[in-house]
Design a protein around this motif. Structure first.
Motif, mmCIF file in Angstrom:
data_model
loop_
_atom_site.group_PDB
_atom_site.id
_atom_site.type_symbol
_atom_site.label_atom_id
_atom_site.label_comp_id
_atom_site.label_asym_id
_atom_site.label_seq_id
_atom_site.Cartn_x
_atom_site.Cartn_y
_atom_site.Cartn_z
ATOM 1 N N PHE A 179 22.579 -22.873 -1.847
ATOM 2 C CA PHE A 179 21.768 -23.236 -0.690
ATOM 3 C C PHE A 179 20.353 -22.654 -0.745
ATOM 4 C CE2 PHE A 179 26.213 -23.053 0.741
ATOM 5 C CZ PHE A 179 26.377 -24.348 1.190
ATOM 6 N N PHE A 180 20.071 -21.800 -1.735
ATOM 7 C CA PHE A 180 18.796 -21.074 -1.793
ATOM 8 C C PHE A 180 18.604 -20.255 -0.517
ATOM 9 C CE2 PHE A 180 18.322 -24.987 -4.259
ATOM 10 C CZ PHE A 180 17.919 -24.497 -5.482
ATOM 11 N N TRP A 181 19.696 -19.671 -0.051
ATOM 12 C CA TRP A 181 19.727 -18.969 1.238
ATOM 13 C C TRP A 181 19.498 -17.479 1.004
ATOM 14 C CZ3 TRP A 181 19.656 -21.397 5.763
ATOM 15 C CH2 TRP A 181 19.944 -20.688 6.937
ATOM 16 N N VAL A 204 21.949 -33.518 8.640
ATOM 17 C CA VAL A 204 21.152 -32.576 9.413
ATOM 18 C C VAL A 204 19.869 -32.270 8.655
ATOM 19 C CG1 VAL A 204 22.073 -30.435 8.404
ATOM 20 C CG2 VAL A 204 21.399 -30.481 10.813
ATOM 21 N N GLY A 205 18.863 -31.790 9.391
ATOM 22 C CA GLY A 205 17.575 -31.463 8.777
ATOM 23 C C GLY A 205 17.522 -30.020 8.301
ATOM 24 N N ALA A 206 16.348 -29.611 7.808
ATOM 25 C CA ALA A 206 16.218 -28.262 7.260
ATOM 26 C C ALA A 206 14.761 -27.829 7.246
ATOM 27 C CB ALA A 206 16.784 -28.193 5.841
ATOM 28 N N ARG A 207 14.584 -26.527 7.067
ATOM 29 C CA ARG A 207 13.264 -25.923 6.903
ATOM 30 C C ARG A 207 13.258 -25.146 5.591
ATOM 31 N NH1 ARG A 207 9.238 -23.493 10.592
ATOM 32 N NH2 ARG A 207 8.217 -21.734 9.561
ATOM 33 N N VAL A 208 12.248 -25.369 4.783
ATOM 34 C CA VAL A 208 12.092 -24.672 3.509
ATOM 35 C C VAL A 208 10.760 -23.935 3.522
ATOM 36 C CG1 VAL A 208 11.759 -24.951 1.016
ATOM 37 C CG2 VAL A 208 13.523 -26.280 2.196
ATOM 38 N N SER A 209 10.764 -22.682 3.083
ATOM 39 C CA SER A 209 9.542 -21.892 3.008
ATOM 40 C C SER A 209 9.248 -21.530 1.557
ATOM 41 C CB SER A 209 9.666 -20.612 3.838
ATOM 42 O OG SER A 209 9.828 -20.917 5.214
ATOM 43 N N VAL A 210 7.958 -21.472 1.231
ATOM 44 C CA VAL A 210 7.515 -21.110 -0.122
ATOM 45 C C VAL A 210 6.498 -19.988 -0.012
ATOM 46 C CG1 VAL A 210 6.407 -21.906 -2.242
ATOM 47 C CG2 VAL A 210 7.897 -23.455 -0.959
ATOM 48 N N VAL A 211 6.646 -18.991 -0.883
ATOM 49 C CA VAL A 211 5.735 -17.852 -0.921
ATOM 50 C C VAL A 211 5.140 -17.759 -2.322
ATOM 51 C CG1 VAL A 211 5.486 -15.363 -0.633
ATOM 52 C CG2 VAL A 211 7.121 -16.631 0.789
ATOM 53 N N VAL A 325 19.161 -33.071 2.788
ATOM 54 C CA VAL A 325 18.262 -33.122 1.633
ATOM 55 C C VAL A 325 17.532 -31.801 1.434
ATOM 56 C CG1 VAL A 325 17.910 -35.604 1.695
ATOM 57 C CG2 VAL A 325 16.440 -34.135 3.072
ATOM 58 N N GLY A 326 17.480 -30.988 2.502
ATOM 59 C CA GLY A 326 16.778 -29.720 2.399
ATOM 60 C C GLY A 326 17.412 -28.753 1.426
ATOM 61 N N ILE A 327 18.701 -28.938 1.108
ATOM 62 C CA ILE A 327 19.386 -28.004 0.222
ATOM 63 C C ILE A 327 18.727 -27.968 -1.149
ATOM 64 C CG2 ILE A 327 21.551 -27.604 -1.022
ATOM 65 C CD1 ILE A 327 23.044 -28.468 1.459
ATOM 66 N N ARG A 328 18.308 -29.116 -1.658
ATOM 67 C CA ARG A 328 17.673 -29.108 -2.979
ATOM 68 C C ARG A 328 16.165 -29.365 -2.913
ATOM 69 N NH1 ARG A 328 17.911 -34.518 -5.314
ATOM 70 N NH2 ARG A 328 18.961 -35.971 -3.909
ATOM 71 N N ALA A 329 15.600 -29.184 -1.718
ATOM 72 C CA ALA A 329 14.154 -29.368 -1.580
ATOM 73 C C ALA A 329 13.363 -28.131 -1.974
ATOM 74 C CB ALA A 329 13.813 -29.754 -0.138
ATOM 75 N N THR A 330 14.031 -26.977 -2.089
ATOM 76 C CA THR A 330 13.317 -25.742 -2.399
ATOM 77 C C THR A 330 12.522 -25.830 -3.699
ATOM 78 O OG1 THR A 330 14.816 -24.335 -1.120
ATOM 79 C CG2 THR A 330 13.584 -23.281 -2.887
ATOM 80 N N PRO A 331 13.121 -26.227 -4.836
ATOM 81 C CA PRO A 331 12.320 -26.321 -6.064
ATOM 82 C C PRO A 331 11.253 -27.404 -6.008
ATOM 83 C CG PRO A 331 14.553 -27.129 -6.429
ATOM 84 C CD PRO A 331 14.550 -26.477 -5.097
ATOM 85 N N ILE A 332 11.450 -28.418 -5.169
ATOM 86 C CA ILE A 332 10.440 -29.466 -5.032
ATOM 87 C C ILE A 332 9.228 -28.926 -4.288
ATOM 88 C CG2 ILE A 332 9.967 -31.790 -4.173
ATOM 89 C CD1 ILE A 332 13.040 -32.253 -4.238
ATOM 90 N N ALA A 333 9.479 -28.182 -3.211
ATOM 91 C CA ALA A 333 8.378 -27.574 -2.466
ATOM 92 C C ALA A 333 7.649 -26.552 -3.327
ATOM 93 C CB ALA A 333 8.908 -26.908 -1.198
ATOM 94 N N GLU A 334 8.389 -25.754 -4.084
ATOM 95 C CA GLU A 334 7.760 -24.824 -5.017
ATOM 96 C C GLU A 334 6.848 -25.568 -5.984
ATOM 97 O OE1 GLU A 334 11.515 -21.668 -5.449
ATOM 98 O OE2 GLU A 334 10.868 -22.887 -7.137
ATOM 99 N N ALA A 335 7.328 -26.705 -6.466
ATOM 100 C CA ALA A 335 6.572 -27.482 -7.444
ATOM 101 C C ALA A 335 5.223 -27.923 -6.894
ATOM 102 C CB ALA A 335 7.389 -28.698 -7.887
#
Length: 367
Positions: A179-181, A204-211, A325-335
């Protein structure tokens, strides 16, 4: 179809459809001399891929990258880098009933209105399959940023539905669960939550953060090339994203100026409510961004729509889909963050040369 490219000095152009023979991209503007091999793409592509856990679509693609150009004897040459990935696990028959029907919440209706034709197989060009090539392109950007500037770009799932991390934040935990949790103590709770959601046929929706740590001060071009503006545009281009925040984002509405402003001392900034960007230019603090992703529209719960003739129909989307879709959106947002940062770094170097290395800097970073 236009607008398949983004960036100025680092330009990325993607091509291909969800159920076509292949997807690919051309990365133009990467400086020469960067070591690059096909195996380096594997980790981030596996992080983005479907079928790696039961919480995502069960489509299983090998996602093997072929480097067609721009690399000689293991190093970039400064010429366009062409990457391609063959599609190997399409199930187009799952979309046979949608040839003449618009799925609610999808791009079916708008693509038809714009082009008068659409590819119904998995959404065609509007499918999240396209983001595979963004992640591949960003492998180059992440490596260049790390080697040239010491920049590290990392993301995590900050909210799924009404669940938010409750324990101590842990980057190691992010890398160790599907989950990148950032709170390892909640993983079983997330699994139960997703199991119930999948059984209900809903999403359900999700929130992804990138630092992004290590970003030096000075990146960004006022007024129309602002770093935060370009980050927002890049992140909004990701499928299902309906909101972008820089730093505290919408929470700033309820803050007082005496709280939100990031005061500066000889030891550095005392806070980072601005997300590491002031006036569209990086401050030298961590760049922090977040995205809000809508619930998946491909669900088993019946929904009302119309067909090409304008007649009312009921749609139940079958096939292999993500309950979030937020579960695998983390690497996309990082990209997208990494690609924007590399483009801005190259633009800063082109305009200012080494001025950033001798200009006065605020020491320290409390944000």
């Amino acid at each position: 179809m236009s607008s398949n490219s983004f960036g100025k000095l680092l330009t990325v152009t993607t091509f291909g459809e969800s159920h076509g023979p292949a997807i690919g991209c051309v990365v133009d503007g990467c400086p020469p001399g960067l070591a690059l091999a096909p195996d380096e793409f594997r980790t981030d592509l596996e992080r983005r891929a479907t079928g790696r856990s039961r919480w995502t679509s069960q489509r299983r693609e090998a996602d093997e990258v072929e480097i067609l150009s721009g690399v000689y004897e293991g190093r970039t040459t400064g010429t366009p880098i062409a990457l391609v990935i063959r599609n190997t696990d399409q199930r187009s028959k799952d979309y046979g009933d949608l040839q003449d029907t618009f799925r609610p919440g999808h791009a079916d209706y708008t693509y038809w209105q714009k082009y008068g034709i659409r590819d119904p197989r998995g959404g065609g060009r509007s499918s999240a399959r396209e983001t595979t090539m963004r992640v591949a392109a960003a492998v180059i950007a992440k490596k260049w940023l790390a080697e040239r500037h010491g920049v590290r770009v990392r993301g995590f799932l900050a909210q799924i539905g009404d669940l938010v991390p409750r324990g101590a934040f842990d980057w190691d935990a992010v890398a160790q669960n599907p989950f990148f949790w950032p709170d390892a103590s909640m993983v079983e709770e997330l699994e139960a939550y997703m199991t119930a959601l999948r059984k209900s046929g809903d999403s359900v929706g999700a929130r992804v953060s990138v630092v992004a740590d290590g970003v030096p001060p000075g990146w960004g071009e006022p007024v129309y090339g602002k770093l935060d503006g370009e980050l927002a545009a890049a992140l909004m281009s990701i499928n299902a994203v309906k909101g972008v925040e820089i730093g505290d984002g919408f929470a700033a509405v309820a803050q007082h100026g005496s709280v939100h402003r990031d005061e500066i001392t000889p030891q550095g900034f005392l806070s980072n409510h601005a997300g590491g960007i002031l006036g569209g230019i990086s401050t030298g603090q961590a760049v922090v961004v977040s995205i809000a992703l809508k619930p998946t529209s491909s669900i088993l719960v019946p929904g009302r729509s119309v067909n090409l003739a304008g007649d009312p129909v009921e749609v139940v989307t079958k096939g292999r889909h993500d309950p979030c879709v937020g579960i695998r959106a983390t690497p996309i947002a990082e990209a997208m963050v990494a690609l924007v940062l590399m483009d801005q770094a190259l633009r800063h170097r082109a305009q200012c040369g080494d001025v950033g290395e001798v200009a006065p800097r605020v020491p320290g970073d409390a944000g």
